[in-house]
Design a protein around this motif. Sequence first.
Motif, PDB file in Angstrom:
ATOM      1  N   UNK A 221      12.814  12.652  16.139  1.00  0.00           N
ATOM      2  CA  UNK A 221      11.924  11.638  15.570  1.00  0.00           C
ATOM      3  C   UNK A 221      12.584  10.258  15.508  1.00  0.00           C
ATOM      4  N   UNK A 222      13.745  10.122  16.147  1.00  0.00           N
ATOM      5  CA  UNK A 222      14.448   8.842  16.131  1.00  0.00           C
ATOM      6  C   UNK A 222      13.819   7.845  17.090  1.00  0.00           C
ATOM      7  N   UNK A 223      13.872   6.589  16.710  1.00  0.00           N
ATOM      8  CA  UNK A 223      13.548   5.517  17.631  1.00  0.00           C
ATOM      9  C   UNK A 223      14.692   5.361  18.640  1.00  0.00           C
ATOM     10  N   UNK A 224      14.439   4.694  19.773  1.00  0.00           N
ATOM     11  CA  UNK A 224      15.545   4.347  20.668  1.00  0.00           C
ATOM     12  C   UNK A 224      16.629   3.578  19.903  1.00  0.00           C
ATOM     13  N   UNK A 225      17.873   3.888  20.204  1.00  0.00           N
ATOM     14  CA  UNK A 225      19.042   3.326  19.526  1.00  0.00           C
ATOM     15  C   UNK A 225      19.142   3.775  18.069  1.00  0.00           C
ATOM     16  N   UNK A 226      18.489   4.878  17.728  1.00  0.00           N
ATOM     17  CA  UNK A 226      18.630   5.427  16.392  1.00  0.00           C
ATOM     18  C   UNK A 226      20.049   5.928  16.141  1.00  0.00           C
ATOM     19  N   UNK A 227      20.431   5.940  14.862  1.00  0.00           N
ATOM     20  CA  UNK A 227      21.760   6.424  14.457  1.00  0.00           C
ATOM     21  C   UNK A 227      21.581   7.595  13.507  1.00  0.00           C
TER      22      UNK A 227
END
Length: 320
Positions: A221-227
């Motif tokens: 469920x992370x956005x691109x460039x999520x950490x």
Amino acid sequence: MLAYRITQAGGPARLCDIAPLPPGPGQIGVAIRRCGLNFADLLTQKGTYQDIPEAPFTLGMELSGIVTKTGDSVNNLAVGDRVAVFSGQGGLAEYGVFDAGRATRIPDGMSFDDAAALQIAYGTSHMALNHRARMQPGETLLVTGAAGGVGLTAVEIGKLMGATVIAHARGAEKLAVARAAGADHLIDDSEDLRARVLELGGADVVYDAVGGAAFKAAFRACKPEGRLLPIGFASGEVPQIPANHLLVKNLSVLGFYIGGYMKFRPDLVRDSLACLIGWHDDGRLKPHISHILPLDRVADGMELLRSRKSTGKVVIRIGD
């Protein structure tokens, strides 16, 4: 004095009557008033924690109390000072000897309860979100296990740092606790975590205290460039991370263990604690303590953590 100890490797912890030791050079003696319990205490008892002292030793990783003695070369603290000590061990006792560098003087207005509850959980969340993830105002933070000892502090600190906070927890009661700490959106453990987070636009930062299926869903469920910050594994399952998915979505997985920083960058831990104490003084954060138990009920406190029946922090009361 009484101390809750593991007397042999692999053996059970129990209350013992032992003789106190005098402080050596660079050390302080502390009359302990409170000790905060942590999930890591459970892992230490099981022998599965990453940093286990050699037996025999006294459990208890964070404490508050009053300095009663100082060893040679201690210049920053004096007898009578009220202190918080990131001890690593030794906190579940009536008295302890600790390196002075692990102790921080606390304000008169801070209770021993709050001081014992503030260090590891809040320090973990503050350093993980600020130092490791470099979270920015306006980003979306997903916290799993959001009503637990560290998860709840991540909700609170995330809001203080200007994030939109999505809290994931089990049951209405725990979600209400997360809401009170500042969560903007609530997701019950029975719901489809990935689908719900994506409906809310996805996560920039994931603070995962659960592992297992929750981590897998949050990962997706992370956005691109999520950490992603794998903080703990309360589910009992350590997730395996597909490196090809990291590549495709440009994700980062950031390990964080506050005990390690005490060894190679203790200055960062001290600066973080100073910030947290300042926020506490300003009334911007207040530790949530669900249970305060006496020293002879440490085992009950550990069971509250094991069964995930506590919210926020469990604190052991040792002296007045």
